[in-house]
Scaffold this motif. Structure first.
Motif, PDB file in Angstrom:
ATOM      1  N   THR A  69       0.800  -1.171   0.022  1.00 53.61           N
ATOM      2  CA  THR A  69       0.082  -0.063   0.016  1.00 53.61           C
ATOM      3  C   THR A  69       0.822   1.170  -0.043  1.00 53.61           C
ATOM      4  OG1 THR A  69      -0.067  -0.113   2.339  1.00 53.61           O
ATOM      5  CG2 THR A  69      -2.003  -1.293   1.213  1.00 53.61           C
ATOM      6  N   THR A  70       0.196   2.414  -0.281  1.00 61.04           N
ATOM      7  CA  THR A  70       1.039   3.443  -0.580  1.00 61.04           C
ATOM      8  C   THR A  70       1.317   4.224   0.747  1.00 61.04           C
ATOM      9  OG1 THR A  70      -0.812   4.936  -0.628  1.00 61.04           O
ATOM     10  CG2 THR A  70      -0.042   4.065  -2.916  1.00 61.04           C
ATOM     11  N   GLY A  71       0.670   3.887   1.964  1.00 56.98           N
ATOM     12  CA  GLY A  71       1.056   4.837   3.180  1.00 56.98           C
ATOM     13  C   GLY A  71       0.259   6.161   3.040  1.00 56.98           C
ATOM     14  N   ASP A  72      -0.418   6.560   1.943  1.00 54.91           N
ATOM     15  CA  ASP A  72      -1.411   7.713   1.935  1.00 54.91           C
ATOM     16  C   ASP A  72      -2.846   7.123   2.282  1.00 54.91           C
ATOM     17  OD1 ASP A  72       0.775   9.366   0.883  1.00 54.91           O
ATOM     18  OD2 ASP A  72       0.218   8.587  -1.250  1.00 54.91           O
ATOM     19  N   PHE A  73      -2.960   7.398   3.383  1.00 55.47           N
ATOM     20  CA  PHE A  73      -4.469   7.063   4.061  1.00 55.47           C
ATOM     21  C   PHE A  73      -5.562   8.294   3.424  1.00 55.47           C
ATOM     22  CE2 PHE A  73      -1.208   4.865   6.626  1.00 55.47           C
ATOM     23  CZ  PHE A  73      -1.882   3.873   6.553  1.00 55.47           C
ATOM     24  N   ASN A  74      -6.791   7.429   3.241  1.00 58.97           N
ATOM     25  CA  ASN A  74      -7.846   8.426   3.042  1.00 58.97           C
ATOM     26  C   ASN A  74      -8.901   8.136   4.258  1.00 58.97           C
ATOM     27  OD1 ASN A  74      -6.891   9.381   0.737  1.00 58.97           O
ATOM     28  ND2 ASN A  74      -7.835   7.921  -0.694  1.00 58.97           N
ATOM     29  N   ILE A  75      -9.808   8.912   4.440  1.00 60.89           N
ATOM     30  CA  ILE A  75     -10.722   8.830   5.521  1.00 60.89           C
ATOM     31  C   ILE A  75     -12.008   7.864   4.663  1.00 60.89           C
ATOM     32  CG2 ILE A  75     -12.637   9.856   6.727  1.00 60.89           C
ATOM     33  CD1 ILE A  75     -10.632  12.167   7.582  1.00 60.89           C
ATOM     34  N   LYS A  76     -12.127   6.871   5.220  1.00 61.63           N
ATOM     35  CA  LYS A  76     -13.198   6.056   4.552  1.00 61.63           C
ATOM     36  C   LYS A  76     -14.404   6.185   5.077  1.00 61.63           C
ATOM     37  CE  LYS A  76     -14.414   1.108   3.508  1.00 61.63           C
ATOM     38  NZ  LYS A  76     -14.262  -0.199   3.726  1.00 61.63           N
ATOM     39  N   ALA A  77     -14.356   6.595   6.432  1.00 56.54           N
ATOM     40  CA  ALA A  77     -15.665   6.862   7.166  1.00 56.54           C
ATOM     41  C   ALA A  77     -15.467   7.745   8.349  1.00 56.54           C
ATOM     42  CB  ALA A  77     -16.362   5.720   7.335  1.00 56.54           C
ATOM     43  N   ILE A  78     -16.356   8.408   8.782  1.00 57.65           N
ATOM     44  CA  ILE A  78     -16.418   9.063  10.143  1.00 57.65           C
ATOM     45  C   ILE A  78     -17.605   8.921  10.621  1.00 57.65           C
ATOM     46  CG2 ILE A  78     -16.196  11.402  11.336  1.00 57.65           C
ATOM     47  CD1 ILE A  78     -14.313  12.490   9.001  1.00 57.65           C
ATOM     48  N   GLN A  79     -17.728   8.482  11.941  1.00 56.88           N
ATOM     49  CA  GLN A  79     -18.835   8.163  12.647  1.00 56.88           C
ATOM     50  C   GLN A  79     -18.972   9.171  13.827  1.00 56.88           C
ATOM     51  OE1 GLN A  79     -21.279   5.626  12.267  1.00 56.88           O
ATOM     52  NE2 GLN A  79     -22.463   7.031  13.646  1.00 56.88           N
ATOM     53  N   THR A  80     -20.052   9.965  13.696  1.00 57.85           N
ATOM     54  CA  THR A  80     -20.254  11.169  14.648  1.00 57.85           C
ATOM     55  C   THR A  80     -21.051  10.627  15.824  1.00 57.85           C
ATOM     56  OG1 THR A  80     -21.846  12.282  13.635  1.00 57.85           O
ATOM     57  CG2 THR A  80     -19.389  12.794  13.164  1.00 57.85           C
ATOM     58  N   PHE A  81     -20.826  11.387  17.117  1.00 56.64           N
ATOM     59  CA  PHE A  81     -21.831  10.958  18.181  1.00 56.64           C
ATOM     60  C   PHE A  81     -21.939  12.369  19.126  1.00 56.64           C
ATOM     61  CE2 PHE A  81     -18.404   7.826  18.057  1.00 56.64           C
ATOM     62  CZ  PHE A  81     -19.094   6.561  17.711  1.00 56.64           C
ATOM     63  N   VAL A 140     -16.892  18.276  12.995  1.00 59.49           N
ATOM     64  CA  VAL A 140     -16.107  17.275  13.271  1.00 59.49           C
ATOM     65  C   VAL A 140     -14.716  17.065  12.456  1.00 59.49           C
ATOM     66  CG1 VAL A 140     -15.482  14.658  13.287  1.00 59.49           C
ATOM     67  CG2 VAL A 140     -17.539  15.534  14.516  1.00 59.49           C
ATOM     68  N   GLU A 141     -15.187  17.249  10.997  1.00 55.63           N
ATOM     69  CA  GLU A 141     -13.923  17.338   9.921  1.00 55.63           C
ATOM     70  C   GLU A 141     -13.197  18.655  10.246  1.00 55.63           C
ATOM     71  OE1 GLU A 141     -16.593  17.112   6.441  1.00 55.63           O
ATOM     72  OE2 GLU A 141     -16.690  14.998   6.464  1.00 55.63           O
ATOM     73  N   SER A 142     -13.889  19.622  10.504  1.00 58.05           N
ATOM     74  CA  SER A 142     -13.154  20.809  10.526  1.00 58.05           C
ATOM     75  C   SER A 142     -12.176  20.734  11.889  1.00 58.05           C
ATOM     76  CB  SER A 142     -13.969  22.171  10.864  1.00 58.05           C
ATOM     77  OG  SER A 142     -13.076  23.282  11.177  1.00 58.05           O
ATOM     78  N   ILE A 143     -12.484  20.308  12.820  1.00 59.81           N
ATOM     79  CA  ILE A 143     -11.735  19.814  14.192  1.00 59.81           C
ATOM     80  C   ILE A 143     -10.510  19.015  13.699  1.00 59.81           C
ATOM     81  CG2 ILE A 143     -11.470  19.069  16.541  1.00 59.81           C
ATOM     82  CD1 ILE A 143     -14.376  19.958  16.859  1.00 59.81           C
ATOM     83  N   ILE A 144     -10.790  17.918  13.168  1.00 58.95           N
ATOM     84  CA  ILE A 144      -9.694  16.989  12.745  1.00 58.95           C
ATOM     85  C   ILE A 144      -8.724  17.878  11.869  1.00 58.95           C
ATOM     86  CG2 ILE A 144      -9.418  14.946  11.212  1.00 58.95           C
ATOM     87  CD1 ILE A 144     -12.273  13.953  12.031  1.00 58.95           C
ATOM     88  N   ALA A 145      -9.312  18.409  10.909  1.00 56.41           N
ATOM     89  CA  ALA A 145      -8.357  19.198   9.908  1.00 56.41           C
ATOM     90  C   ALA A 145      -7.336  19.895  10.643  1.00 56.41           C
ATOM     91  CB  ALA A 145      -9.064  20.048   8.759  1.00 56.41           C
TER      92      ALA A 145
END
Length: 699
Positions: free
Chosen positions: A416-428, A435-440
């Motif tokens: 694998t490339t080592g370049d990770f994509n976000i496959k899914a984000i489960q929020t609570f 959530v996406e803004s805080i992660i970034a």
């Protein structure tokens, strides 16, 4: 001459066949040297474990065998002392001698005229073959020159006796003596040139070291040689110029052709602070660099040494050929003696016929072909691999590659490339966009590859701005922050939390220690990974995935690639234990890139490390893929297969030729001149078959 307390390298001239190399090897071994490598094609002799004060004694011993040790390769004899000049001199005198058989011109049939033509050829031949032969006999290490000396001397003395006693034409074999010597010289000239072609890969790389450089000295620009550059020098490189040494870019930008290093034809963009490698070509742009690694520390120097060292490590298949070649000369001399004894005393053939049969037996034999069979093929194979960006440690690796039954792969950074994509984000209990803004924002404080991949994917998200007062990253755990209102944030490895989250997510996002989101990451497959796995299956090599990653990810990757055997969640120690078990089932290769793969790479029959791997992984592997392209593994297997095939073909020819030619000569079906010509071209067939590897289409 380069020397140290442990390793010594000598430049030795006068070696012209594999038996010469064997003679020097035996002499050094007898005197306690270890790790001996004698490369007669490159005029190099290497060994270790000899104290510095004993080196002069060993040099005298090597020279007593008939060879010359020089301080520098630039001191090699010029044309007037070369084998080419000796050949042309002999040819001038041999042509009139040989032509007497096709003309009735009386002068050419006069035995004294023939003697005058033959003496210069015999003297030149004796100075080259004779002295070497006598010294080899004195040291009880007979080489091929003994066969040439005995054969040509027998014809010369027999003719000399016939001339002295005026015994007539039946006793005149001056043309045989001269033709044998001249044809052997011709064979050596052609062999020398052909062998040089098999070592072209190293010569091509050395050319990259011998370039001019522009040094910046204050306001002045000074042109100097690359070998004069010192670490810390500032250098200017313009479009179309070769980068002289390893360095870092201080000013400017450009596109660099690194094909000589990686085999990759597309230029690579280089910006300020990027590293550049000596020998590569600046195709576009203008840069200033600071020299960082020069001389023996440069990447190019280490690659050249790696290839040279690889050529010195013989594959097991060569050992049998070397053993036979070592005993070949005494056996052939014995066969020649018995040929004369049987034909003259038992079969009662005429003296001259018996002598010609014995001489033909001597000069038709070819121990050199057996000595050349393996090293020439290995040289070409290693060189072709190097031009494809594949560095192989040792000719023995070629043979091991052809016997592989299993290939074990690390996952991340290998398949694998080592370049990770976000496959899914489960929020609570919080909005997805927030959530996406805080992660970034949190990941912007990290230089970790996963953080970079996440930032790249979320860069278009409009930020829900948070002002952080304090942010710190703990390697292996995650990023921790506090905002101006006193709230704490973290984005961490899910394994550090409860099993409820670690089994489902890769990362967890918390606010005030409450999990507000679970993140699932997906690693991208490398280009050609699926095709490589299928290729291995078609070749009967079982692919195996061995990773430290969690079960779900490993199984998902294996399913995409079609790999049936999967090991997950394994530590370096566990990887090593599994590899030892796998090796019991058959020869096994390991492909990896990280520090945690280093023990397994070392333990594998063939360790394969990617070029952008860690330094430890590269040092642990037998094969380094400089371009990190998985296609290189397929190329490696093909080159290994065809190199071993060429070695087997060469050895078959070498043995078959001698088995057939020697009896034919002994029975009188081959005259001495035809025998000498056959011997000369026997070596060329072996070398030519090896050289064919340079251009052969690999199927």
């Amino acid at each position: 001459m380069k020397e140290s307390n442990v390793h010594t390298e000598l430049h030795v001239t006068g070696m012209h066949c594999a038996n010469c190399a064997i003679s020097i090897h035996k002499y050094l071994e007898k005197n306690g040297a270890k790790d001996i490598n004698v490369d007669f094609a490159a005029d190099e002799v290497k060994f270790s474990d000899i104290p510095q004060e004993q080196i002069p004694m060993l040099i005298e011993g090597i020279e007593s065998l008939g060879y010359k040790v020089i301080d520098d390769q630039d001191d090699k004899p010029g044309f007037w002392h070369s084998i080419e000049f000796k050949f042309f001199c002999c040819l001038i005198f041999t042509v009139p001698l040989w032509s007497h058989m096709f003309t009735a011109y009386p002068l050419l049939h006069d035995p004294y005229i023939q003697l005058c033509f033959c003496i210069p050829v015999y003297v030149i031949g004796f100075s080259y073959f004779g002295i070497s032969a006598l010294r080899s006999l004195w040291n009880k290490m007979p080489n091929m020159d003994v066969l040439i000396l005995v054969g040509s001397t027998a014809a010369f003395i027999y003719s000399l006796i016939g001339t002295g006693y005026n015994l007539g034409h039946d006793y005149q074999f001056y043309e045989t003596c001269a033709t044998i010597i001249t044809l052997v010289f011709l064979g050596n000239v052609l062999e020398k040139r052909a062998v040089k072609k098999t070592t072209s890969a190293i010569k091509d790389l050395i050319k990259y070291q011998n370039v001019d450089a522009i040094k910046i000295d204050g306001d002045q620009e000074i042109t100097i040689l690359a070998k004069e550059i010192k670490s810390g020098d500032i250098l200017k490189v313009n479009t179309g110029n070769q980068i002289p040494v390893d360095g870092d870019i201080l000013e400017g930008q450009g596109w660099v052709d690194e094909s000589m290093l990686t085999g990759e034809s597309m230029p690579v963009e280089k910006l300020k602070y990027h590293a550049v490698i000596g020998g590569t070509l600046l195709t576009e742009g203008n840069i200033r660099i600071v020299a960082t690694k020069v001389g023996s520390k440069s990447v190019l120097y280490q690659i050249i040494q790696l290839i040279k060292d690889a050529q010195s490590k013989k594959p097991p298949i060569q050992k049998f050929g070397d053993k036979v070649a070592a005993y070949f000369v005494p056996i052939v001399v014995s066969i020649s003696f018995f040929t004369f004894f049987i034909t003259y005393f038992i079969a009662q053939l005429p003296m001259q016929q018996s002598l010609m049969n014995a001489i033909a037996t001597l000069v038709v034999s070819c121990p050199c072909a057996m000595g050349l069979a393996t090293p020439t093929a290995v040289m070409v194979g290693l060189g072709r691999a190097a031009k494809k960006g594949i560095l192989i440690r040792g000719g023995s690796t070629m043979e091991e590659m052809s016997e592989l039954k299993q290939m074990v792969f690390d996952k991340t950074g290998t398949l694998t490339t080592g370049d990770f994509n976000i496959k899914a984000i489960q929020t609570f209990g919080i909005e997805q966009s927030q959530v996406e803004s805080i992660i970034a924002q949190l990941e912007s404080y990290s230089s970790h590859p996963i953080a970079k991949s996440i930032r790249k994917q979320l860069k278009e998200i409009k930020p829900f701005r948070i002002i952080f007062k304090e942010v710190h990253e703990i390697r292996g755990k995650g990023i921790f922050a506090t905002d101006t209102n006193g709230n704490s944030y973290s984005i961490c490895n899910a394994k550090l939390g409860s099993k409820d989250y670690s089994n489902r997510y890769d990362l967890t996002l918390t606010i005030n220690e409450v999990v507000i989101a679970g993140i699932v990451l997906e690693d991208q497959l490398k280009p050609y990974a699926k095709e490589l796995i299928q290729y291995l299956k078609d070749k009967g090599i079982r692919p195996i995935l061995l990773s430290g990653d969690r079960q779900s990810k490993c199984e998902r990757t294996a399913q995409k690639l079609g790999i049936a055997d999967v090991y997950w969640d394994k530590s370096p120690e566990e990887k090593l234990e599994i590899l030892h078990k796998l090796k019991k089932k058959g020869p096994t290769a390991m492909v990896g890139d990280g520090i945690n793969d280093a023990p397994a790479l070392t333990a594998a029959d063939v360790g394969i490390s990617l070029g952008d791997s860690t330094h430890v992984a590269i040092q642990s592997a037998k094969v380094i893929l400089l371009n990190s392209d998985l296609r290189s593994i397929e190329k490696l297997l093909k080159i290994g297969h065809h190199t071993l095939l060429a070695i087997k073909q060469n050895l078959f020819w070498a043995f078959a030729y001698n088995i057939v030619a020697i009896p034919l000569a002994a029975l009188g079906f081959l005259g001495p001149m035809v025998a000498a010509l056959s011997m000369a071209f026997s070596n060329l067939i072996v070398i030519g078959n090896s050289a064919r590897l340079r251009f052969k289409k690999l199927k």
